[in-house]
Every structure is written in structure tokens, then in C-alpha cells.
Design a protein around this motif. Sequence first.
Motif, mmCIF file in Angstrom:
data_model
loop_
_atom_site.group_PDB
_atom_site.id
_atom_site.type_symbol
_atom_site.label_atom_id
_atom_site.label_comp_id
_atom_site.label_asym_id
_atom_site.label_seq_id
_atom_site.Cartn_x
_atom_site.Cartn_y
_atom_site.Cartn_z
ATOM 1 N N VAL A 150 0.709 -1.252 0.178
ATOM 2 C CA VAL A 150 -0.068 0.082 -0.041
ATOM 3 C C VAL A 150 0.876 1.377 0.168
ATOM 4 O O VAL A 150 1.821 1.394 0.577
ATOM 5 N N ILE A 151 0.711 2.316 -0.926
ATOM 6 C CA ILE A 151 1.196 3.488 -1.025
ATOM 7 C C ILE A 151 0.276 4.689 -0.654
ATOM 8 O O ILE A 151 -0.933 4.506 -1.453
ATOM 9 N N GLY A 152 0.552 5.441 0.300
ATOM 10 C CA GLY A 152 -0.455 6.683 0.370
ATOM 11 C C GLY A 152 0.042 7.875 -0.651
ATOM 12 O O GLY A 152 1.285 8.306 -0.753
ATOM 13 N N LEU A 153 -0.957 8.122 -1.309
ATOM 14 C CA LEU A 153 -0.578 9.344 -2.306
ATOM 15 C C LEU A 153 -1.050 10.648 -1.684
ATOM 16 O O LEU A 153 -2.064 10.793 -0.912
ATOM 17 N N ASP A 154 -0.096 11.527 -1.915
ATOM 18 C CA ASP A 154 -0.433 13.069 -1.314
ATOM 19 C C ASP A 154 -0.038 13.933 -2.306
ATOM 20 O O ASP A 154 0.237 13.693 -3.642
ATOM 21 N N ASP A 155 -0.228 15.387 -2.099
ATOM 22 C CA ASP A 155 0.070 16.595 -3.094
ATOM 23 C C ASP A 155 1.461 17.198 -3.098
ATOM 24 O O ASP A 155 1.801 17.922 -3.672
ATOM 25 N N TYR A 156 2.304 16.283 -2.193
ATOM 26 C CA TYR A 156 3.893 16.951 -1.779
ATOM 27 C C TYR A 156 4.941 16.297 -2.920
ATOM 28 O O TYR A 156 4.953 14.931 -3.081
ATOM 29 N N HIS A 157 5.799 17.047 -3.354
ATOM 30 C CA HIS A 157 6.717 16.392 -4.159
ATOM 31 C C HIS A 157 7.713 15.331 -3.187
ATOM 32 O O HIS A 157 8.310 14.515 -3.816
ATOM 33 N N ALA A 158 7.475 15.707 -1.975
ATOM 34 C CA ALA A 158 8.143 14.489 -0.995
ATOM 35 C C ALA A 158 7.856 13.229 -1.229
ATOM 36 O O ALA A 158 8.483 12.141 -0.665
ATOM 37 N N GLY A 159 6.675 13.013 -1.937
ATOM 38 C CA GLY A 159 5.919 11.606 -1.936
ATOM 39 C C GLY A 159 6.812 10.901 -3.032
ATOM 40 O O GLY A 159 6.431 9.707 -3.299
ATOM 41 N N GLU A 160 7.461 11.407 -3.958
ATOM 42 C CA GLU A 160 8.106 10.916 -5.082
ATOM 43 C C GLU A 160 9.178 9.669 -4.830
ATOM 44 O O GLU A 160 9.075 8.460 -5.116
ATOM 45 N N PRO A 161 10.161 9.949 -3.504
ATOM 46 C CA PRO A 161 10.899 8.755 -2.969
ATOM 47 C C PRO A 161 9.996 7.574 -2.632
ATOM 48 O O PRO A 161 10.234 6.575 -2.636
ATOM 49 N N ALA A 162 8.752 7.936 -1.884
ATOM 50 C CA ALA A 162 7.883 6.991 -1.397
ATOM 51 C C ALA A 162 7.291 6.124 -2.535
ATOM 52 O O ALA A 162 7.368 4.989 -2.638
ATOM 53 N N LEU A 163 7.099 6.782 -3.604
ATOM 54 C CA LEU A 163 6.557 6.173 -4.669
ATOM 55 C C LEU A 163 7.317 5.238 -5.161
ATOM 56 O O LEU A 163 7.256 4.025 -5.835
#
Length: 283
Positions: A150-163
Motif C-alpha cells: 500500500v502506498i499513500g498518495l499526497d500532493d507533495y513532491h516529497a512523495g516521489e521517493p515513497a512512490l
Amino acid sequence: MNRFIVVGADGSDAATAAVEWAADDAARAAARLHIVHAVDRSPYEIATFSTPGQGDAIALSAQSVLADAEAVARKRQPGIDVTSELYEGAAAAVLRGQAGNASEIVIGGRGLGGFPGAVLGSVSTHVAGHAHGPVVVVRSDPGTVFGEIVIGLDDYHAGEPALAYAFEQAMLRMSTLRAVRAWRPPVHAHVPESTHDLDEIHATQCRIATDTLQGWRQRYPQVQVIEDVQQTHPVDALAKASEKADLVVVGSQGRGAIGTVMLGSVTLGVLHHARNSVAVVRP
């Protein structure tokens, strides 16, 4: 072999589960596993607790913890390269210091010294809130496999490493990736005179999720992706999804000055309420 995974060991059941989890991940990623144990002598340096020969006893106990952890890792994954090292200092500081070169840090949800009934240990919270790169807090039995990340999607560029981390985990595990985007309506959306169209808001959120994932789908065509857009609080959505997930991945903006502030309320909420393991990925 350049990649290596760091796992903390302290002899607790939670740490043993973390070693098993890390050994499995090392085998999947063809990475070296580095087991670390921290010896904090500060309590024994206080005159009240000073005991002749105590230092030798501490060292022997620490070596035993490392030897047992190595045995667990080698039994779990006989083919991996395993090393171990003893460090002096507080466990949280030692693990945080390993983040510079490691591909990920793996820790148990609560080790020795945790308060009875505590959901998450202070070491886990500190490392997840400060260390750069992926920090995996193991909260489940590594032997239980659901076949979903499961990956949580958000509106921040910080989410790119998590993806990036989530897609790689899904690829290595040959698992489905569930991308969860949770949204809440504006405060006045349910007022009769309100001009907010909840169906349109939901459709917009679905488009955002699709656009966010488009490039990653192209990079990882072998990964099956489920787009899961929900009208609810993000913590509730991710905690619910965690019940049937091998891992929940959340990004962290890395804002704030101290302690758990750096995690953000959603990330901290997921760490406390998720039923299974969580990876916090800071830039």
C-alpha cells in the motif's frame, strides 16, 4: 554488492521479527544485511549503579545479541551476505547515523525497555522521524504474506521517493500495489446552499491519482496497480488498508524542527494505527 540493509537488534521479539523481515528483503534485493546493536553505558556510569566487572558483562551480552541475530538471519535466508557490528551510544542515535549509506533501515515496532501496552517505541519514532531514506518499522509476522503493498498518495513532491520505494517493493515481491488517496470535503460542503459538488471533487481526486501514477506505471509495467480513492481521513484509509498489506509506504515532508513533528500528523498516525509493517520514506 553495493546495496546494504541495516537492521537493529536488541534481543527482543520485535527486533527478531525485524531481522527476519530485513533478511527477506536483502534476499529479494540482492543486498548485504548489516545487523547493528547499540550499547548505551550511560545508566551504568552513574555511581549508584556502578558494579565492578559490569562493563565486561555488558559486552558479553551485546555480543550474544549480535550472534543470535546473525543466526536468525542466516537461518531465514541462508544465501545472503550478513555482517554485524557493535556500537557505543543510544540506539536511536546509532541507527539514525546508519542512514547515510544504507538503502533502508529496519527496526522493530517496540524493543526492550518499551512501556507495556505501548503501540510504538520511542526509538522507532525517533529514527522514522529523523533518518533520511526508507525506515521500515516491522509490526507483523514476516511469515504472513498478503501479496499487496500500500502506498499513500499526497500532493507533495516529497512523495516521489515513497512512490519509488513502493513500486520497487511491489516489483521485487511480485505483489499488487494499492495506491490510496484519501480526501475530505470542504467544511461547508454539506450545507444546503453550498456550491460544492462532492461527485466532481471525487472525480478530480481520481484524476490526480491517475496523473500521479502514470509515469510510475510506465517505469514498472510489471506491477499491477489498484487506484483506491476514498472520501475519508488519510489515517483511517491507510490503517484499514494495512490490515491486508505486507507493507504500507508513506512519505514524509521532512518539515519541522524536532522529534515527531518531522513525521507529520498523517505519517505519525499511520505508524501508530497500522496493523502491519510501515515504511516511512523521507527525502
